[in-house]
Design an enzyme around this catalytic site. Sequence first.
Site, PDB file in Angstrom:
ATOM      1  CD  GLU A  68      -3.251  -0.947   2.193  1.00  0.00           C
ATOM      2  OE1 GLU A  68      -2.676   0.288   3.340  1.00  0.00           O
ATOM      3  OE2 GLU A  68      -4.006  -1.062   2.057  1.00  0.00           O
ATOM      4  CD  GLU A 113      -5.067  -5.127   3.405  1.00  0.00           C
ATOM      5  OE1 GLU A 113      -3.695  -5.314   3.441  1.00  0.00           O
ATOM      6  OE2 GLU A 113      -4.848  -4.216   4.183  1.00  0.00           O
TER       7      GLU A 113
END
Length: 324
Positions: free
Chosen positions: A162, A250
């Site tokens: 991320e 995710e």
Amino acid sequence: MKFVLVVALALAVLVNVGFSKDAALETVSKHGQLSLNGVDIVDEHGEKLQLKGMSLFWDVWMPQYYNKESIDGVHDNCHSNVVRAAISVVTEEDGGYVETPDECLERLYAVVDAAIEDDIYVIIDWHDHAADTHLNYSLEFFDIVSKKYSGVPNIIYETFNEPTGQSWNDILKPYHEAVINTIRANDPDNIIVVGTPTWSQSVDQAAANPITGQKNIMYTLHFYAGTHKQWLRDTATNALNQGLPIFVTEYGTVNADATDPVDEAESRLWWNWLDEHNISYANWAISDKEEGASALAPNTTSIQVCQEEFLTESGRLVVAQNKA
């Protein structure tokens, strides 16, 4: 009689190659090497395939689930055909690959080898928010693991979990290209998933300037149903329409900070959208931390992973979706 026998055999073949709604039945031995056809993952037969499964928690904080017993549970009880190993890079106090590479690799290998034995796909996730500042470590890590697992069809690489506020054009794209080149020197075929800006939400920025000259490259989209709603699905749909292959490595059924409540209605809107577009997804997380995103109740052991009596509210919803 010969005609009847031929028809029966043909039907048997159709049943054998057909897709089950239960992801646990859609295994590597059935589908083999994955690649991309446009925005779709396809198997070695050229048929579209959707992966559904679970992400493990940061390895340094939940090491008790980085073993064969847990991966057995992810496959058998969480009805998954993919598991994600979230390998910590840097943490404030508890280490990660930069400080303890051997320990992190040992945990990774335990998960990957278990996934291979259990006949499912596995995402090797470089779980970092600032991987661009650790490029040398990224290159070292992916060189090691791509050499070790080169040619193993179970493997999917995730180069940057991320990113936060980094520029796609100036920082992230060059970072990914460097890591991709390192992987491709050892493993020319397996899918590589690259992180996108804003905690892997700004797929529109990648769609405007995608990586070229490479094959089997996908782009990460992360969402948490309580926070990220139709606006993010619209952003992702526009990226898909521009030809950007997306993988949800995710997602959560709760808020972006992993807290309750479970937003079942919005989760179902997301699942419907993902299924409609044949997008693969992994739920966050195989964790017994006392927070809404955890699939497991506190004190769940590795041997109990995904057994029904040890699932949280989120875990029960996700498992039902994996086999739906």
